[in-house]
Design a protein around this motif. Structure first.
Motif, mmCIF file in Angstrom:
data_model
loop_
_atom_site.group_PDB
_atom_site.id
_atom_site.type_symbol
_atom_site.label_atom_id
_atom_site.label_comp_id
_atom_site.label_asym_id
_atom_site.label_seq_id
_atom_site.Cartn_x
_atom_site.Cartn_y
_atom_site.Cartn_z
ATOM 1 N N THR A 47 0.760 -1.239 0.186
ATOM 2 C CA THR A 47 0.070 -0.086 -0.143
ATOM 3 C C THR A 47 0.741 1.196 -0.105
ATOM 4 O O THR A 47 0.482 2.083 -0.787
ATOM 5 N N LEU A 48 1.965 1.324 0.683
ATOM 6 C CA LEU A 48 2.766 2.385 0.645
ATOM 7 C C LEU A 48 3.544 2.769 -0.519
ATOM 8 O O LEU A 48 3.657 3.787 -0.853
ATOM 9 N N ALA A 49 3.814 1.579 -0.960
ATOM 10 C CA ALA A 49 4.400 1.980 -2.530
ATOM 11 C C ALA A 49 3.260 2.539 -3.448
ATOM 12 O O ALA A 49 3.696 3.222 -4.271
ATOM 13 N N ALA A 50 2.314 1.950 -3.322
ATOM 14 C CA ALA A 50 1.180 2.636 -4.306
ATOM 15 C C ALA A 50 0.887 3.887 -3.914
ATOM 16 O O ALA A 50 0.506 4.704 -4.778
ATOM 17 N N ILE A 51 0.826 4.324 -2.649
ATOM 18 C CA ILE A 51 0.688 5.714 -2.104
ATOM 19 C C ILE A 51 1.636 6.535 -2.564
ATOM 20 O O ILE A 51 1.483 7.871 -3.023
ATOM 21 N N ALA A 52 2.979 6.170 -2.741
ATOM 22 C CA ALA A 52 4.174 6.942 -3.048
ATOM 23 C C ALA A 52 4.060 7.312 -4.668
ATOM 24 O O ALA A 52 4.253 8.254 -4.964
ATOM 25 N N LEU A 53 3.440 6.207 -5.420
ATOM 26 C CA LEU A 53 3.301 6.606 -7.006
ATOM 27 C C LEU A 53 2.018 7.211 -7.051
ATOM 28 O O LEU A 53 1.961 8.002 -8.339
ATOM 29 N N ARG A 54 0.835 7.205 -6.417
ATOM 30 C CA ARG A 54 -0.212 8.108 -6.741
ATOM 31 C C ARG A 54 -0.285 9.427 -6.308
ATOM 32 O O ARG A 54 -1.006 10.020 -6.907
ATOM 33 N N THR A 55 0.397 9.497 -5.249
ATOM 34 C CA THR A 55 0.464 10.974 -4.435
ATOM 35 C C THR A 55 1.305 11.778 -4.848
ATOM 36 O O THR A 55 2.432 11.182 -5.374
ATOM 37 N N THR A 56 1.320 13.104 -4.909
ATOM 38 C CA THR A 56 2.468 14.008 -5.157
ATOM 39 C C THR A 56 3.100 15.186 -4.240
ATOM 40 O O THR A 56 4.120 15.431 -4.104
ATOM 41 N N ARG A 57 2.277 15.395 -3.171
ATOM 42 C CA ARG A 57 2.582 16.345 -2.336
ATOM 43 C C ARG A 57 2.592 15.675 -0.943
ATOM 44 O O ARG A 57 3.736 15.784 0.169
ATOM 45 N N ILE A 58 1.722 14.908 -0.359
ATOM 46 C CA ILE A 58 1.405 14.540 0.963
ATOM 47 C C ILE A 58 2.788 13.537 1.617
ATOM 48 O O ILE A 58 3.070 12.635 0.721
ATOM 49 N N ARG A 59 3.107 13.593 2.627
ATOM 50 C CA ARG A 59 4.222 12.777 3.348
ATOM 51 C C ARG A 59 3.368 11.511 3.765
ATOM 52 O O ARG A 59 2.105 11.626 4.304
ATOM 53 N N PHE A 60 3.895 10.393 3.688
ATOM 54 C CA PHE A 60 3.143 9.021 4.010
ATOM 55 C C PHE A 60 3.942 7.944 5.008
ATOM 56 O O PHE A 60 5.153 8.147 4.700
ATOM 57 N N GLY A 61 3.235 7.540 5.993
ATOM 58 C CA GLY A 61 4.345 6.696 6.957
ATOM 59 C C GLY A 61 3.742 5.474 7.110
ATOM 60 O O GLY A 61 2.601 5.218 7.024
ATOM 61 N N SER A 62 4.403 4.567 7.660
ATOM 62 C CA SER A 62 3.939 3.172 8.296
ATOM 63 C C SER A 62 3.816 3.353 9.563
ATOM 64 O O SER A 62 4.623 3.535 10.401
ATOM 65 N N GLY A 63 2.498 2.905 9.685
ATOM 66 C CA GLY A 63 2.055 3.064 11.200
ATOM 67 C C GLY A 63 1.516 1.773 11.894
ATOM 68 O O GLY A 63 0.193 1.918 11.973
ATOM 69 N N VAL A 64 2.276 0.887 12.289
ATOM 70 C CA VAL A 64 3.897 1.064 12.065
ATOM 71 C C VAL A 64 4.252 -0.545 11.628
ATOM 72 O O VAL A 64 3.606 -1.543 11.530
ATOM 73 N N ILE A 65 5.543 -0.558 11.137
ATOM 74 C CA ILE A 65 6.286 -1.831 10.712
ATOM 75 C C ILE A 65 7.001 -2.317 12.397
ATOM 76 O O ILE A 65 7.638 -1.317 12.961
ATOM 77 N N ASP A 66 6.971 -3.801 12.167
ATOM 78 C CA ASP A 66 7.638 -4.383 13.434
ATOM 79 C C ASP A 66 8.930 -4.800 12.786
ATOM 80 O O ASP A 66 8.972 -5.325 11.873
ATOM 81 N N PRO A 67 10.070 -4.728 13.616
ATOM 82 C CA PRO A 67 11.255 -5.341 13.306
ATOM 83 C C PRO A 67 11.673 -6.743 13.826
ATOM 84 O O PRO A 67 12.630 -7.232 13.789
ATOM 85 N N VAL A 68 10.555 -7.658 13.847
ATOM 86 C CA VAL A 68 10.611 -8.985 14.001
ATOM 87 C C VAL A 68 10.333 -9.949 13.131
ATOM 88 O O VAL A 68 10.947 -10.679 12.666
ATOM 89 N N SER A 69 8.901 -9.480 12.454
ATOM 90 C CA SER A 69 8.715 -10.292 11.150
ATOM 91 C C SER A 69 9.516 -9.842 10.087
ATOM 92 O O SER A 69 9.565 -10.543 9.312
ATOM 93 N N LEU A 70 10.079 -8.678 10.190
ATOM 94 C CA LEU A 70 10.797 -8.217 8.979
ATOM 95 C C LEU A 70 12.025 -7.752 9.723
ATOM 96 O O LEU A 70 12.164 -7.034 10.629
ATOM 97 N N ASN A 71 13.185 -8.338 9.003
ATOM 98 C CA ASN A 71 14.594 -7.939 9.401
ATOM 99 C C ASN A 71 15.037 -6.447 9.311
ATOM 100 O O ASN A 71 14.318 -5.720 8.298
#
Length: 338
Positions: A47-71
């Motif tokens: 979803t974040l990648a799609a938001i990055a490509l579809r929006t132009t101004r707004i800042r966007f964030g992951s709320g939140v990623i855990d550092p366990v299931s992803l290194n």
């Protein structure tokens, strides 16, 4: 008086509905949009990648990623890539993650504060083109070869609730994402963040502290109130009794509502939510929301993050906040939105 920041926390079933909400938030004038990435939950990275490509101004964030299931190395790679495709609009929100969700996958992680601290410090090194090996606090498992082939710095926020995590956030993070229930809980949060920041020679001004609140807004105030009452009833058993009592709320009221929910009497549970309990969120018509947010701003809050339930019609609620609430609040600083 510094400029205000307004963000919105969104979710939904599937990728594209969330992307459409992000586009709506950008159109409505929000500064930031945040969406989840829970294990077994929403596919946030997609979803974040799609938001990055579809929006132009707004800042966007992951709320939140855990550092366990992803290194943390993978997180640093993804963060660098999201920075590239968005023109450096990405905000990396990290959190300890849910031990319940990890148990479903047979994962036994380190302690929450430990795993979060090690991840933040390691990701910061990696996204700046350095190795975490030998850096205090990153863990002892890294080798000097642990460097990203492609790296790009990213602001790192921590989703913090308890005192230990808030202390950590104050010491090492660029931003904080505390859930403020009720909204005035942010005042105590700021004091804990300030104390943590002082331990590393920083000040609270070094952090973007987002007061993450529940909000229900509608032209029909009664409808907004009923929706918030239903939301509170749903989560009445998940709230910290210590936090409720510390903010002048009666835990016994929430216990009674939770009992009704457990008995399957949802309508009775909603009806049992008192005006005092409704203080957990920001609720009412546009004028009510402006007044409640203005009180936070007058007390020093500079970032308000609106979250669910939003309103009987979330799309209309976002538009109403954007067209009426945000302009009125920005006038408090004398600065119009760019």
């Amino acid at each position: 008086m510094s400029e205000l920041t307004f963000s919105i926390r969104i979710g939904g079933q599937g990728v594209m509905p969330v992307v459409e909400k992000a586009l709506l938030a950008e159109e409505a004038g929000f500064d930031q949009v945040w969406t989840g990435n829970d294990l077994f939950g929403e596919p946030g990275l997609v979803t974040l990648a799609a938001i990055a490509l579809r929006t132009t101004r707004i800042r966007f964030g992951s709320g939140v990623i855990d550092p366990v299931s992803l290194n943390p190395a993978q997180i640093a790679m993804f963060a660098s890539g999201l920075q590239e495709i968005s023109g450096d609009r990405f905000l990396l929100g990290l959190g300890a993650g849910s031990d319940v969700f990890f148990s479903w996958a047979g994962i036994t992680p380190p302690k929450p504060v430990v795993r979060t601290r090690e991840a933040v410090l390691a990701i910061r090194e990696l996204t700046h083109g350095r190795t975490p090996a030998g850096v205090p606090g990153t863990g002892e498992h890294w080798t000097p070869n642990a460097r990203l082939r492609y790296h790009r710095p990213v602001p790192i926020y921590i989703g913090a609730m308890g005192p230990k995590m808030l202390d950590l956030t104050g010491r090492i993070a660029d931003g904080a994402l505390p859930l403020c229930l009720p909204p005035r809980h942010v005042y105590g949060v700021v004091e804990q963040l300030r104390a943590g920041a002082a331990k590393t020679g920083r000040t609270i001004d070094d952090l973007d502290v987002a007061a993450c609140v529940w909000a229900s807004i509608s032209d029909d105030r009664d409808e907004a109130r009923t929706l918030m009452a239903r939301h509170i009833a749903l989560y009445s058993g998940s709230l910290s009794t210590d936090a409720l009592a510390a903010n002048g709320l009666d835990p016994q009221e929430f216990a009674r509502t939770q009992k009704l929910m457990l008995e399957g009497r949802e309508d009775d549970a909603v009806a049992s939510v008192t005006d005092s309990m409704l203080q957990l969120g920001i609720v009412g018509g546009a004028g009510d929301v402006i007044e409640q947010c203005a009180q936070l701003i007058d007390a020093g809050v500079r970032h308000i993050s609106f979250g669910p339930p939003m309103g009987p019609d979330p799309t209309s609620a976002v538009r109403l906040i954007g067209s009426t609430v945000l302009p009125a609040l920005r006038r408090l600083t004398g600065k119009a939105h760019p």
